[in-house]
Design a protein around this motif. Structure first.
Motif, mmCIF file in Angstrom:
data_model
loop_
_atom_site.group_PDB
_atom_site.id
_atom_site.type_symbol
_atom_site.label_atom_id
_atom_site.label_comp_id
_atom_site.label_asym_id
_atom_site.label_seq_id
_atom_site.Cartn_x
_atom_site.Cartn_y
_atom_site.Cartn_z
ATOM 1 N N UNK A 18 0.822 -0.996 0.061
ATOM 2 C CA UNK A 18 0.017 -0.012 0.074
ATOM 3 C C UNK A 18 0.823 1.514 0.049
ATOM 4 N N UNK A 19 2.193 1.138 0.583
ATOM 5 C CA UNK A 19 3.031 2.315 0.774
ATOM 6 C C UNK A 19 3.295 2.701 -0.940
ATOM 7 N N UNK A 20 3.666 1.487 -1.729
ATOM 8 C CA UNK A 20 4.018 1.760 -2.994
ATOM 9 C C UNK A 20 3.105 2.498 -3.761
ATOM 10 N N UNK A 21 1.658 1.580 -3.575
ATOM 11 C CA UNK A 21 0.299 2.290 -4.283
ATOM 12 C C UNK A 21 0.034 4.034 -3.701
ATOM 13 N N UNK A 22 0.432 4.247 -2.604
ATOM 14 C CA UNK A 22 0.270 5.665 -2.128
ATOM 15 C C UNK A 22 1.248 6.572 -2.822
ATOM 16 N N UNK A 23 2.647 6.089 -2.816
ATOM 17 C CA UNK A 23 3.554 6.752 -3.428
ATOM 18 C C UNK A 23 3.441 7.089 -5.001
ATOM 19 N N UNK A 24 3.150 6.080 -5.539
ATOM 20 C CA UNK A 24 2.989 6.145 -7.110
ATOM 21 C C UNK A 24 1.708 6.469 -7.610
ATOM 22 N N UNK A 25 0.707 6.437 -6.977
ATOM 23 C CA UNK A 25 -0.839 6.359 -7.450
ATOM 24 C C UNK A 25 -1.050 7.836 -7.917
ATOM 25 N N UNK A 26 -0.223 8.799 -7.457
ATOM 26 C CA UNK A 26 -0.565 10.330 -7.841
ATOM 27 C C UNK A 26 0.062 10.285 -9.326
ATOM 28 N N UNK A 27 0.927 9.544 -9.769
ATOM 29 C CA UNK A 27 1.377 9.689 -10.900
ATOM 30 C C UNK A 27 1.030 8.689 -12.143
#
Length: 600
Positions: A488-497
């Motif tokens: 989920x940390x990866x999804x949070x970090x990359x989700x905006x791009x």
């Protein structure tokens, strides 16, 4: 000189009794009506009596367009007469206004709380291995007290006391007196304890089981037992258990027991997870904030610090400072260390789950707050005398890449703590992203983005695979949570791009497919949020496939078909549906996922 005039004496036999008020008003009204009928002639514009005895007020007539003042006064007299009749004869009249007690339910709960306690049979063989009512007596950081064999039920009207009170049994207010219901409570608590770590339980379980009866703070454990036990008889009384748990959590610090701070922290953490799971978010935030204040105020963030740190003063007694008692064993100190990290993890997941992205902040890493306490260990290691060496700037060193402590396969508590830091840090960083950033702000953001992304990938490479643990191993639930927080940390970090950058989109898809959907019993309430994040990744990708011109292609050419994405999405929805049966939060998240899917 003339004699003064004297009033003749009044004959008591001729004294007149005053008329009752109602009789007097009725008599006055009759005289008024009789006088009006005899003298009023209705002449206009001035009636006969007013012509003979001029007055300033104009005459009023009963045939006018509005209600006359005389009529209004007459109606008021009637209302007052009726009210006087009610007051003088309450048993013979029906009140014009019926009142109700707005606190009737509260009073009923208070009455039930003073009912006889649950009777729990001493020999409950089926529940002996895990029962928290075990008579075994061991040395512990928990309070010592009466042995089970000498325990006697308290009277129904026993008043609550603090931790140091002689009536310290957590059963003294339970509203039942039935061996069957007592056994149901045992079953519920036994069902909770194997999953307790998922709800922030940090105490040594064997010691807790041997002493659970002796501390009022542990009423929240009975609340969890009722909540998870799913007994219809007990679920009806769950609000009563909740009230007692909240009351004792709020007042247990008033006692004098040396471990009152530790036990209150445990109760606050368990209550916060309970409110989080049941969808009462304001109360969850309140208990979380109270736990943060208590842990920082007690100096738990400075345990075993290499820096010089004055002892924390808890208060004053007769102008003498009161300090937190020194731990007597490695287990005592280890429980305090784990207490701080349990509060820390709770704060991280509650903040990300319940706050808007721009409001995700690091209250425990605010300027002026330096966390020096060592990383947590399992309580079994503390019981064997193991303690981490003294440390400094624990979290700051980890986020700066200076933490060199390797992940041990047995350090489940350490794994989930670091995963929660990365999960929170990703949400905090992306919550401050704006396409209108200035050059300096963008450079700072890009540097932070690369640092957090590198930390996540390094941490993920060190995690043991979930497949290496048996499904019956209690540690597998914490490991599933650790992996899910990392993904989920990866999804949070990359989700905006992900909408504009194909590499970020692929990071999100890979992480979403990695989130475990394995059914292993009760999980931390944050799991619904993590599954929901993964489901939204699949929904977004399905939407992209239906509008191929508007989304970036994968840089590797590895594309999932719409049917493959729908399979992942169905599995995620099934997991949410399964855990939503007795979880209000997950049920709400399932609804939001279904709404998002129906919208594409």
């Amino acid at each position: 000189m003339s004699r003064p005039l004297q009033r003749p004496p009044i004959d008591p036999r001729k004294r007149l009794e005053p008329l009752p008020l109602t009789t007097f008003s009725a008599h006055a009204r009759r005289l008024f009506k009789q006088h009006w009928k005899e003298n009023a002639d209705g002449s206009k514009p001035i009636c006969g009596p007013c012509r003979r005895h001029p007055k300033e007020d104009e005459c009023e007539y009963s045939d006018g367009p509005g209600r006359s003042r005389t009529k209004a006064l007459e109606e008021q007299v009637l209302r007052l007469e009726a009210r006087l009749q009610e007051l003088e004869n309450p048993e013979a009249t029906t009140p014009s206004v019926k009142l109700h007690d707005p606190y009737a339910q509260y009073h009923e709960t208070q009455r039930l709380s003073r009912s006889p306690p649950i009777f729990i049979p001493q020999d409950t063989a089926p529940f002996a291995p895990l029962s928290p009512f075990s008579p075994t007596s061991t040395s512990s950081s928990l309070p010592s007290g009466r042995h089970w064999n000498t325990f006697s039920a308290l009277k129904p009207d026993t008043e609550p006391t603090g931790s140091s009170g002689s009536s310290s049994s957590p059963l003294r207010h339970n509203p039942f007196n039935s061996p069957f219901l007592g056994a149901e409570v045992c079953r519920g608590v036994d069902k909770f304890l194997p999953h307790a770590a998922e709800f922030g339980f940090f105490l040594h379980k064997p010691t807790f089981r041997a002493n659970a009866l002796l501390s009022p703070s542990f009423r929240v454990v009975y609340l969890w037992g009722v909540h998870l036990g799913q007994s219809e008889a007990l679920l009806r009384e769950e609000p009563g258990f909740l009230i007692r748990a909240v009351q004792h959590t709020a007042t247990d610090l008033l006692g004098t027991h040396p471990n009152r701070v530790l036990h209150t922290l445990q109760a606050q953490v368990l209550l916060a997870y309970y409110f989080f799971r049941t969808g009462r978010f304001l109360e969850a935030k309140g208990q979380t904030g109270a736990a943060i204040s208590l842990s920082l105020g007690s100096g738990f963030h400075k345990l075993r610090s290499t820096n010089v740190w004055p002892p924390t003063i808890l208060g004053l007694f007769q102008d003498t400072p009161l300090y937190l008692d020194h731990p007597q064993t490695a287990l005592d100190e280890g429980e305090r260390i784990n207490a701080f990290w349990a509060v820390f993890v709770l704060h991280k997941i509650i903040t990300v789950a319940l706050e808007p992205p721009a409001n995700v902040c690091g209250a425990l890493e605010a300027p002026g707050i330096q966390i020096d306490v060592p990383w947590p260990l399992e309580t079994s290691a503390y019981a064997e005398g193991t303690l981490m060496p003294e440390s400094s700037s624990t979290v700051r060193s980890f986020l700066g890449g200076a933490d060199t402590l390797p992940l041990d396969a047995d350090s489940i508590s350490l794994m989930v703590t670091k995963a929660s830091i990365l999960f929170h840090r990703s949400a905090h960083l992306t919550g401050h992203w704006s396409p209108n950033m200035g050059q300096r702000e963008f450079q700072a953001f890009a540097a932070g983005f690369q640092t957090v992304n590198r930390l996540i990938e390094t941490f993920r490479s060190q995690l043991p695979p979930i497949s290496t643990y048996r499904a019956s191993d209690p540690a597998i639930r914490t490991l599933i949570l650790t992996h899910a927080l990392t993904d989920a940390a990866t999804i949070k970090l990359h989700g905006i791009f992900a909408y504009a950058d194909s590499a970020s989109k692929q990071h999100c898809l890979t992480a979403a497919r990695s989130v475990s959907l394995q059914e292993v019993g009760y999980l931390n309430p944050i799991m619904g949020t993590l599954w929901m994040s993964a489901c939204h990744v699949f929904i977004d990708e399905v939407s992209r496939l239906r509008m191929p011109a508007s989304w970036p292609q994968s840089p590797t050419g590895e594309e999932l078909t719409e049917e493959g994405l729908m399979e992942y999405l169905r599995n995620g929805i099934n997991a949410l549906s399964l855990y939503s049966e007795d979880n209000v939060l997950t049920r709400y998240q399932l609804t939001k996922v279904q709404e998002a899917f129906n919208a594409i």
